[in-house]
Design an enzyme around this catalytic site. Structure first.
Site, PDB file in Angstrom:
ATOM      1  CG  HIS A 359      81.209  65.798  14.112  1.00  0.00           C
ATOM      2  ND1 HIS A 359      82.367  66.275  14.710  1.00  0.00           N
ATOM      3  CD2 HIS A 359      80.876  64.678  14.794  1.00  0.00           C
ATOM      4  CE1 HIS A 359      82.700  65.453  15.700  1.00  0.00           C
ATOM      5  NE2 HIS A 359      81.819  64.488  15.766  1.00  0.00           N
ATOM      6  CG  ASN A 360      80.917  67.398  17.962  1.00  0.00           C
ATOM      7  OD1 ASN A 360      80.170  66.465  18.229  1.00  0.00           O
ATOM      8  ND2 ASN A 360      82.212  67.368  18.205  1.00  0.00           N
ATOM      9  CD  GLU A 389      77.210  64.433  16.652  1.00  0.00           C
ATOM     10  OE1 GLU A 389      77.513  63.378  17.238  1.00  0.00           O
ATOM     11  OE2 GLU A 389      78.056  65.198  16.149  1.00  0.00           O
ATOM     12  CG  ASP A 391      77.259  64.935  21.350  1.00  0.00           C
ATOM     13  OD1 ASP A 391      76.709  64.365  20.399  1.00  0.00           O
ATOM     14  OD2 ASP A 391      78.492  65.053  21.443  1.00  0.00           O
ATOM     15  CG  HIS A 404      82.410  67.328  22.645  1.00  0.00           C
ATOM     16  ND1 HIS A 404      83.674  66.884  22.935  1.00  0.00           N
ATOM     17  CD2 HIS A 404      81.999  66.603  21.574  1.00  0.00           C
ATOM     18  CE1 HIS A 404      84.013  65.945  22.073  1.00  0.00           C
ATOM     19  NE2 HIS A 404      83.028  65.761  21.235  1.00  0.00           N
ATOM     20  CD  GLU A 438      77.739  60.648  20.542  1.00  0.00           C
ATOM     21  OE1 GLU A 438      78.535  60.881  21.463  1.00  0.00           O
ATOM     22  OE2 GLU A 438      78.045  60.694  19.345  1.00  0.00           O
ATOM     23  CE  LYS A 487      72.789  59.037  13.125  1.00  0.00           C
ATOM     24  NZ  LYS A 487      73.226  57.989  14.079  1.00  0.00           N
TER      25      LYS A 487
END
Length: 809
Positions: A359-360, A389, A391, A404, A438, A487
């Site tokens: 994550h992150n 991941e 962002d 973030h 994301e 994804k």
């Protein structure tokens, strides 16, 4: 436990009236003289260790003729680089032990620093760090390299004076790391003893007086009374000089570390107390270790592999030293070596596997002010992570950036992340990597993202379904070897690609701010977060949409809707609290949903310190992509490392059959209702500990260790039990405490061993841990090699245990 039971009372061969095991005073020194030995046993005294520089035993012999190491012994002036503006000259030199790198500033009077080759994980050549990339215009790649340390310690970026000098250090360091990895257990121990010898030899004269030895014992976590320590010192001082030279110190160490716990077991199976004949060893392997392989060749193989005495080998026998070597090896460890390599069926659909997920991934620290770095991706991928991941936000000069959002974390370029993926995705595992995007970018910058993905990843990026036809289920890890899957949101579905209908790009709304949306839905009123919640209404670029094949991000409504309408290639993401709610209210439905499609679970947005939830809860529901903050040490990452340490550490672990079958009705809350329910009893006798590390920097403090065994699994299986604590002995504590657990779903259970320093006034300090799946546990007498808080080995720290797993009648 058979006739090797740990409770056997053994006597000292020298004096039958005196028990071997003497807890109050530590090991009985007479053992060193009277322990049964065969004539040419190399440990009869310390003389087998080379006098010059103990720690170079093995290493020095193998690498003495290496030109690269010869030049490293002379040393080099190199630039240590911390940023584009911070570049300082330092003198680097390999020490004579072939294990320590020493360096200092060129300015006179400045203090020096050292680090051990064992601290290093890898050497990267060229501009393979952000720091070195930032000075690429100033220094060519062939003069630059990066030393990567184990755990969470920062890298060391260096620039040599010439390309040849850089290559010499790169090759030399790689040789040393490789040598260390290929060392036998005995060499590793000699290495470790040598390190302590150098630390304690304050005046560097290669000898130690009794005062230095006393200081060393404190450093090594031993609280021994002066009289007993002096007696051992005198016995080891063969030259009677009042000083211990290196070989005498080895002898002293071996007296200090007599393993009466192992000797009990050895003597229980030995006919004459001196050796195990091959038939004795077969009895031990059959009755205690419960080995089920062909016993005769196996026992013979162990003697060949671990017995140091040639005389014993000729007799087809194993001495105590060989027995100790076997129990300390990978074959004698609690983790079954058969499950180390890839052993599972890798040809099932992706949704049938747990997938190691981050994550992150770009964050090196917390998610409010932490540093974003490409290093986060390199480290996660190097640990076998298979889902990372990103962002993405609009950046300057038309280049998308990663950070973030709405926080003070630093920013990195999206294309640098993609470059890191290209370089590192398949270094430790050939199975597919999922890039979870994301997306907060404008259509223009989404197009740039698609360009970078296509241009940099090339054929590694999966752009179309396998075999070019409409699939009915997800492909397998085997089918997708060497592929990177995106994804993200997608316009339309896979079917449209085959029947020629594609939605209007302008209708594809991007609402990918999953974390922010979840916080809003949970109606949590924290001003700083509420102020930044804006539901995105950006559009999706067709170019980026076309990069998404099998992992289309979708919003989840409910299980009934999903059962009727959802497609196998759709992936829903849940915050940890949402996943818990679904698990509580519809556990069976959740497991069933995850037998058909992928689910991602990620930490709550309120974990601003980047802490982790317990991933076990989510694995209990069959969730595959359980995303953790890889940069944060602790129980969550221990469990992740434990689960994915099996199956070749390839990042994919096959779920139990009752979680894969569409007709299965497994509910983690009521495991006893499933088909083929068979609970087991796990019995662990915690016998002893070896060379536990100090946790308190105070010189006089000695660890008071206790061992806690934790079971992580379905709710009925969650349990913890502890041994008592042993006062003032982190060196060779002995417990013989037995802990028992009933486990209802053994297929999902993880076992975590935690050693702590007991403190009656405050929280216990963490000393070390080891975590593994119950399915990978070897029964019998086993060593557990401990890991530090940040997940790196701390040799030679270990626990010695006896394990039994029996079916509950």
């Amino acid at each position: 436990m058979g006739h090797g039971a740990a409770g056997v009372q053994t006597t000292n061969p020298a004096d039958p009236a005196q028990p071997l095991y003497c807890q109050a005073e530590g090991p009985v020194p007479a053992l060193q003289q009277h322990r049964p030995r065969l004539r040419d046993d190399p440990t009869t005294d310390g003389r087998s260790v080379r006098k010059q520089g103990m720690a170079s035993t093995g290493v020095g012999l193998r690498v003495q003729g290496d030109d690269n190491l010869q030049s490293m012994l002379v040393g080099s002036v190199m630039r240590k680089v911390k940023s584009r503006t911070w570049k300082k000259q330092r003198y680097f030199k390999l020490q004579d032990d072939y294990m320590t790198i020493w360096y200092k500033s060129k300015k006179a009077g400045n203090t020096h620093s050292t680090f051990s080759v064992s601290d290093l994980e890898a050497i990267r050549d060229g501009h393979q760090s952000e720091v070195l990339l930032s000075i690429a215009d100033e220094f060519p790649a062939d003069r630059c390299f990066t030393l990567v340390f184990r755990g969470r310690r920062g890298n060391l970026d260096l620039v040599a004076e010439s390309a040849d000098e850089a290559q010499s250090w790169i090759n030399g360091m790689r040789t040393l790391i490789e040598n260390l990895e290929n060392m036998g257990e005995r060499e590793k121990l000699d290495q470790w003893i040598g390190d302590w010898f150098r630390k304690a030899d304050k005046n560097n004269d290669g000898r130690m007086n009794f005062k230095e030895v006393q200081d060393l014992l404190k450093m090594m976590n031993v609280d021994m009374n002066e009289h007993h320590a002096h007696r051992l010192f005198t016995m080891a001082d063969k030259s009677q000089s009042g000083m211990l030279e290196d070989d005498e110190f080895v002898l002293f160490y071996k007296m200090l570390t007599q393993r009466e716990d192992v000797l009990r077991v050895f003597q229980a199976y030995s006919v004459d107390g001196q050796k195990l004949l091959q038939s004795d060893l077969e009895d031990f392997l059959r009755e205690e270790q419960l080995d089920e392989i062909d016993m005769q060749p196996h026992a013979k193989q162990l003697i060949e592999r671990y017995e140091p005495s040639d005389t014993a080998k000729l007799l087809n026998a194993m001495t105590f030293d060989g027995f100790l070597m076997y129990l300390g090896s990978a074959e004698g460890s609690i983790f079954n070596p058969q499950w180390r390599g890839v052993f599972q069926d890798m040809s099932q659909p992706l949704c049938h596997y747990f997938i190691s997920s981050s994550h992150n991934t770009y964050l090196m620290e917390d998610q409010l002010r932490g540093q974003s770095s490409v290093e986060g991706y390199i480290r996660a991928l190097s640990r076998g992570c298979r889902c990372v991941e990103v962002d993405c936000w609009d950046g300057a000069n038309g280049e998308p950036i990663v950070y973030h959002g709405h926080t003070f974390t630093s920013k990195i370029l999206f294309k640098d992340v993609v470059n890191a993926l290209e370089n590192y995705a398949f270094k430790v595992s050939e199975y597919p990597v999922i890039l979870s995007i994301e997306n907060h970018c404008s259509v223009e910058q989404q197009k740039v993202m698609a360009q970078h993905l296509n241009h940099i990843l090339g054929d590694k990026l999966l752009k179309s379904t396998l075999e070019g036809k409409a699939p009915v289920e997800l492909p397998s890890p085997e089918d997708l070897k060497g592929k990177i899957l995106l994804k993200a949101k997608k316009i339309g579905g896979l079917e449209e690609n085959f029947n020629g209908t594609v939605e209007d790009p302008q209708s594809g709304e991007v609402s990918d701010e999953d974390e922010v949306a979840e916080i809003n839905e949970d109606n949590l009123h924290r001003e700083s977060i509420c102020r930044r919640i804006k539901r995105s209404t950006q559009r999706l670029s067709k170019e980026l949409s076309d990069c998404v094949v099998y992992c289309k991000s979708v919003q989840f409504s409910n299980f009934k809707h999903s059962r009727i309408h959802s497609k196998f290639y759709e992936v829903a993401s849940f915050t940890e609290s949402k996943a818990r709610k679904h698990l509580r209210e519809a556990g069976t439905e959740f497991v069933h949903h995850n037998s058909r499609q992928l689910t991602r679970v990620y930490p709550s947005g309120f974990r601003t310190d980047s802490s982790n939830f317990n991933p076990q809860e989510m694995w209990n529901a069959g969730c595959q992509i359980v995303a953790l903050n890889f940069q944060t040490a602790g129980e969550g990452m221990d469990l992740n490392d434990g689960l994915f340490g099996q199956n070749g550490s390839c990042g994919y672990v096959l779920k139990p059959s009752f979680m894969r079958e569409v007709g299965s009705r497994f509910d983690p809350e009521t495991p006893q209702q499933r088909d083929c329910y068979q609970p087991v009893i796990l019995t662990i006798q915690v016998i002893s500990g070896q060379q536990l590390p100090k946790v308190n920097v105070k010189e006089d403090s000695i660890v008071d260790p206790l061992v806690r065994v934790e079971i992580h699994g379905v709710p009925m299986d969650q349990a913890k039990q502890e041994t008592r604590y042993i006062e003032n002995n982190g060196f060779n504590p002995v417990w013989y405490d037995t802990l028992r657990f009933t486990i209802h779903t053994p297929e999902l259970a993880m076992v975590r061993f935690v050693v702590e320093d007991y403190d009656k006034t405050s929280k216990n300090d963490f000393v070390g841990q080891y975590t593994l799946p119950l399915s990978c546990v070897q029964q019998g007498y086993r060593h557990i090699h401990l890991f530090s808080k940040d997940g790196t080995r701390i040799p030679p720290s270990s626990l010695f245990v006896h394990v039994r797993i029996t079916e509950l009648e």
